[in-house]
Design a protein around this motif. Structure first.
Motif, short mmCIF file in Angstrom:
data_model
loop_
_atom_site.label_atom_id
_atom_site.label_comp_id
_atom_site.label_asym_id
_atom_site.label_seq_id
_atom_site.Cartn_x
_atom_site.Cartn_y
_atom_site.Cartn_z
N HIS A 136 0.86 -1.18 0.00
CA HIS A 136 0.00 0.00 0.00
C HIS A 136 0.90 1.23 0.00
O HIS A 136 1.78 1.36 0.85
CB HIS A 136 -0.89 -0.01 1.23
N THR A 150 0.65 4.38 0.78
CA THR A 150 0.66 5.42 1.82
C THR A 150 0.46 4.87 3.23
O THR A 150 0.51 5.63 4.19
CB THR A 150 -0.44 6.48 1.54
N GLN A 205 -4.16 3.44 -13.17
CA GLN A 205 -5.05 4.58 -12.94
C GLN A 205 -5.98 4.82 -14.13
O GLN A 205 -6.97 5.53 -14.02
CB GLN A 205 -4.21 5.83 -12.64
N TYR A 249 1.99 7.22 -12.21
CA TYR A 249 2.15 7.47 -10.77
C TYR A 249 2.81 6.30 -10.05
O TYR A 249 2.86 6.26 -8.82
CB TYR A 249 0.81 7.80 -10.10
N ALA A 287 1.81 3.42 -9.49
CA ALA A 287 0.88 2.77 -8.56
C ALA A 287 -0.27 2.13 -9.33
O ALA A 287 -0.50 2.43 -10.50
CB ALA A 287 0.33 3.78 -7.56
N HIS A 305 -6.96 6.91 3.02
CA HIS A 305 -5.64 7.13 2.42
C HIS A 305 -5.83 7.86 1.09
O HIS A 305 -6.72 7.51 0.32
CB HIS A 305 -4.93 5.80 2.17
N PRO A 306 -5.00 8.82 0.79
CA PRO A 306 -5.12 9.49 -0.51
C PRO A 306 -4.63 8.60 -1.64
O PRO A 306 -3.83 7.70 -1.42
CB PRO A 306 -4.21 10.72 -0.35
N LEU A 307 -5.12 8.84 -2.83
CA LEU A 307 -4.66 8.10 -4.00
C LEU A 307 -3.30 8.63 -4.41
O LEU A 307 -3.01 9.82 -4.30
CB LEU A 307 -5.64 8.27 -5.16
N MET A 308 -2.47 7.72 -4.93
CA MET A 308 -1.13 8.14 -5.39
C MET A 308 -1.23 9.23 -6.45
O MET A 308 -0.42 10.14 -6.51
CB MET A 308 -0.38 6.94 -5.94
N LYS A 309 -2.23 9.10 -7.31
CA LYS A 309 -2.42 10.11 -8.35
C LYS A 309 -2.57 11.49 -7.71
O LYS A 309 -1.93 12.46 -8.16
CB LYS A 309 -3.69 9.77 -9.14
N ASN A 310 -3.36 11.57 -6.68
CA ASN A 310 -3.61 12.88 -6.07
C ASN A 310 -2.43 13.36 -5.23
O ASN A 310 -2.23 14.57 -5.08
CB ASN A 310 -4.90 12.82 -5.25
N ILE A 311 -1.66 12.42 -4.69
CA ILE A 311 -0.43 12.83 -4.00
C ILE A 311 0.52 13.46 -5.01
O ILE A 311 1.12 14.52 -4.76
CB ILE A 311 0.24 11.62 -3.32
#
Lengths: 462, 266
Positions: free
Chosen positions: A247, A249, A269, A293, A295, B193-199
């Motif tokens: 994960h 974060t 994404q 990203y 991810a 948790h925030p999305l990686m895209k938004n980070i």
């Protein structure tokens, strides 16, 4: 004034490889000094998922799982490709079952459930509490009366005999000052990898820049550099890859979560799959880092979520659900909105995948099994649906010193560096291109014992 | 509906606090270089605001991070949750342990934002040095209905509903406008948790900083000293592993417990 200490074997690193080697040597009558840089032992081993790849065990037989050293070796070869060292695979396969029995004889407890995970044709993940396992080995070492543990002591330079070139010890350093540790029979490097050394990671794996790095705080490549300075050859340095399923974060769970091995798909994404999800999670990690990203999301439904295994950290889905790490929705469309991927794209991706499962053919990525050669694919169709945000994490560097099957360190000309042995994460060549679950912690134990036997001159049998 | 969530942040408790002192002549804690994070109460307030935003398209969500430039990473963290607006209120020159001055500052900040919130959300304790008095004081100063230690605020047709537990009893309050609700942390308001895209997108955003007029910085309370109290050393407790045959261990433990029971104050 520099303090001095002497033993038959000097072991550098207090993780699974170091203690396995120390115990094996002590049981064969050798005296051992084990130096650990951190104030406490355990290292990356204690932080690991606790998975050990063993084949042909009594646990497997009791559960009707047919597995052999030959099948294990075949899987390792298939995963590692041409980059994997055949001699090391053979060494692992030949010694793993004896190491399982040895662990059990020392009182190690295993989770009763066996799972199939990355790179395995049959369920052969034997799960332990890794921190407890290292503590058990440490306690057994101390009980022999032949192992002296020195914590807070980092190896700095290897010492060689100026005439013969043989490694004779190590200059170490602790808060109280330097220590000359002299080895009568050899030095065993069990100091881990270098996932905590950004300079080395950047040097060897620049493509992992966006990966998450997890590992023992002491894993900065001490042993690698000390041997490198003596001309040691390196293997698999180009194969450093992050492991899929971390994960991105969450800071509480250090382990990956592999819903894909229970039937989930991985989407980026854009809402599209990007890989055959049954591949080794090392290859999945590399593919993930190439996505926007860096991810992705593992997409699954309720039956897949409930098929997790709470005894195995990488398959413990329900705990992560309780921790709020899964994103949940009643429809695929709603799930897409929550993870901000195009609704139509995700709906189509799931529909196409389900159609492929029905037809017995995944036209996009040719996925045939849940994991490696194991398990039938399952549709994603029963609400609620879940998304697990996932990126790649570098848990171990899976590369390092070139060794022969007796764990002697070889130099760049393929010649032995006499008196120098290596085991565990600091060793390269074993994994090659990909990675089997349980083979890193397994290699720590198996190779640690082989190295010790070689050092004490008893390198045959288990 | 305008929802404004006020966020203070705390010094990250994951790291050992080696030093803490007042900046000379300011009465402010010198937290230079200390990593900050949101407290569980901040997170509860933020998650509640995000839930309201997700549930009602008419909700406009503004997040206000209170602090100096060291809090900019927190502002970026908030941006990754994509509120409609996120700003840092520059508190350079003010310590939040001074509640009267802090209330004046926060009030001025809300005015400076141009926001007329229908609902103000904040943690039940605001930062490291508030003991829970600030939310109530701010509500009083702003003429808001105050509802403290809520664990949820849910949307409803006739106005949002705040909910809290009082022992075995659940209390509900229909919230008029304006209202201020202080949030306590609860399983149901754990921050997503925030999305990686938004980070990634938040890293590129231009930060909006609002500085209230200087007159609001007048202090009512002066702090004269500040220091770290060292934690007790590890292994300081009296601890011994029992040894010998199992029966002897059991007997020794039983003796110990018998003696220990007699020492418990009645």
């Amino acid at each position: 004034m520099t303090a001095a200490i002497e033993a038959d074997i000097i072991v550098i690193g207090g993780g699974a490889a170091g203690f396995a080697g120390a115990l094996e040597a002590a049981e064969r009558g050798a005296s051992v000094v084990l130096l650990e840089k951190q104030p406490e032992t355990g290292g990356s081993s204690a932080m690991s998922g606790g998975c050990l790849a063993f084949a042909g065990t009594d646990m497997q037989r009791a559960q009707g799982i047919e597995d052999t050293a030959a099948l294990l070796a075949r899987d390792l070869r298939q995963l590692g490709g041409d980059d994997a060292d055949e001699a090391l695979i053979e060494a692992y396969a030949a010694n793993q079952l004896a190491t399982y029995d040895w662990l059990k004889a020392h009182g190690q407890l295993f989770s009763p459930v066996l799972e199939a995970s990355s790179g395995q044709s049959v369920p052969r993940v034997h799960t332990v509490d890794p921190a407890d396992m290292v503590r058990l080995l440490a306690a057994r070492c101390l009980a022999t009366g032949r192992v002296q543990l020195v914590t807070g002591m980092a190896g700095r330079r290897l010492r060689r005999d100026s005439a013969t070139g043989r490694v004779t010890g190590v200059l170490a350093e602790g808060s109280a000052g330097p220590l000359e540790a002299r080895a009568r029979r050899g030095v065993l490097l069990a100091s881990g990898g270098f996932s905590r050394n950004p300079d080395l990671v950047r040097q060897f794996a620049p493509e992992c820049e966006h990966a998450v790095f997890i590992g023992g705080d002491g894993c900065v490549g001490d042993g690698l550099r000390m041997a490198w300075a003596l001309g040691a050859d390196l293997r698999d340095m180009a194969q450093i890859k992050g492991t899929f399923g971390k994960h991105p974060t969450d800071e509480l769970n250090n382990h990956s979560c592999l819903c894909v091995y229970k039937g989930a798909i991985a989407v980026n994404q854009d809402g599209r799959r990007f890989v055959d999800e049954s591949l080794s999670y090392k290859l999945l990690g590399a593919a993930c880092l190439r996505q926007p990203y860096g991810a992705s999301f593992q997409i699954l439904d309720e039956p897949i979520l409930r098929s997790g295994d709470n005894e195995v950290r990488i398959l413990d889905f329900e705990r992560r659900l309780e921790e709020g790490l899964f994103i949940q929705a009643d429809t695929i469309e709603e799930l897409a909105r929550q993870i901000e991927v195009p609704e139509a794209a995700l709906v189509k991706t799931v529909a196409d995948y389900n159609a492929g499962v029905n037809a017995g053919e995944d036209r996009e990525f040719s996925r045939k099994h849940l994991v490696h050669n194991h398990g039938a694919l399952r549709r994603i169709e029963t609400a609620p649906f879940y998304a697990y945000p996932s990126t790649a994490a570098v848990y171990g560097t899976y590369c390092g010193l070139r060794v022969d099957p007796e764990m002697r360190v070889l130099d760049v000309f393929g010649e032995r560096i006499e008196g120098l042995f290596a085991a565990g994460e600091v060793v390269g060549g074993f994994h090659g291109r990909a990675y089997m679950t349980g083979s890193a912690l397994g290699k720590a134990l198996v190779f640690g014992r082989i190295a010790a036997r070689t050092a004490v001159g008893a390198n045959s049998g288990g | 509906m305008q929802v404004v969530v006020l966020l203070a942040g705390i010094v990250d408790p994951k790291w050992r606090l080696e030093r803490l002192a007042l900046r000379p002549d300011t009465g402010q804690a010198d937290e230079t270089g200390l990593p900050k994070r949101f407290s569980p109460f901040d997170e509860a307030a933020l998650e509640t605001a995000l839930k309201l935003r997700d549930a009602e398209p008419a909700v406009r969500c503004t997040a206000v991070v209170v602090g100096d430039a060291a809090s900019d990473p927190l502002l970026r963290a908030v941006l990754a949750f994509r509120p409609h607006r996120a700003v840092r209120l520059d508190t350079s020159g003010l310590a939040l342990w001074d509640p009267l001055a802090a209330v004046r500052l926060l009030g001025a900040a809300l005015d400076a934002l141009g926001a007329q919130p229908d609902l103000l959300l904040m943690g039940r304790e605001f930062g490291d040095v508030d003991d829970g008095v600030l939310p109530a004081l701010l509500a009083e100063a702003r003429g808001c209905l105050f509802f403290g230690q809520a664990h949820a605020v849910t949307p409803a047709e006739d106005g949002p509903l705040a909910v809290r537990m009082r022992g075995p009893r659940e209390e509900q309050q229909r919230l008029p406008s304006p209202a201020l609700v202080s949030m306590t942390n609860d399983r149901g308001n754990r921050l997503r948790h925030p999305l990686m895209k938004n980070i990634a997108l938040a890293k590129r955003e231009t930060l909006e900083i609002v500085s209230p007029p200087p007159r609001h910085f007048a202090r009512a309370v002066e702090a004269r000293s500040l220091s770290v109290v060292p934690p007790p050393s590890r292994g300081a407790g009296a601890c011994r592993i029992l040894g010998g045959p199992l029966g002897a261990q059991v007997a020794e433990l039983a003796d110990y417990l018998r003696g220990w029971r007699g020492e418990v104050p009645q």
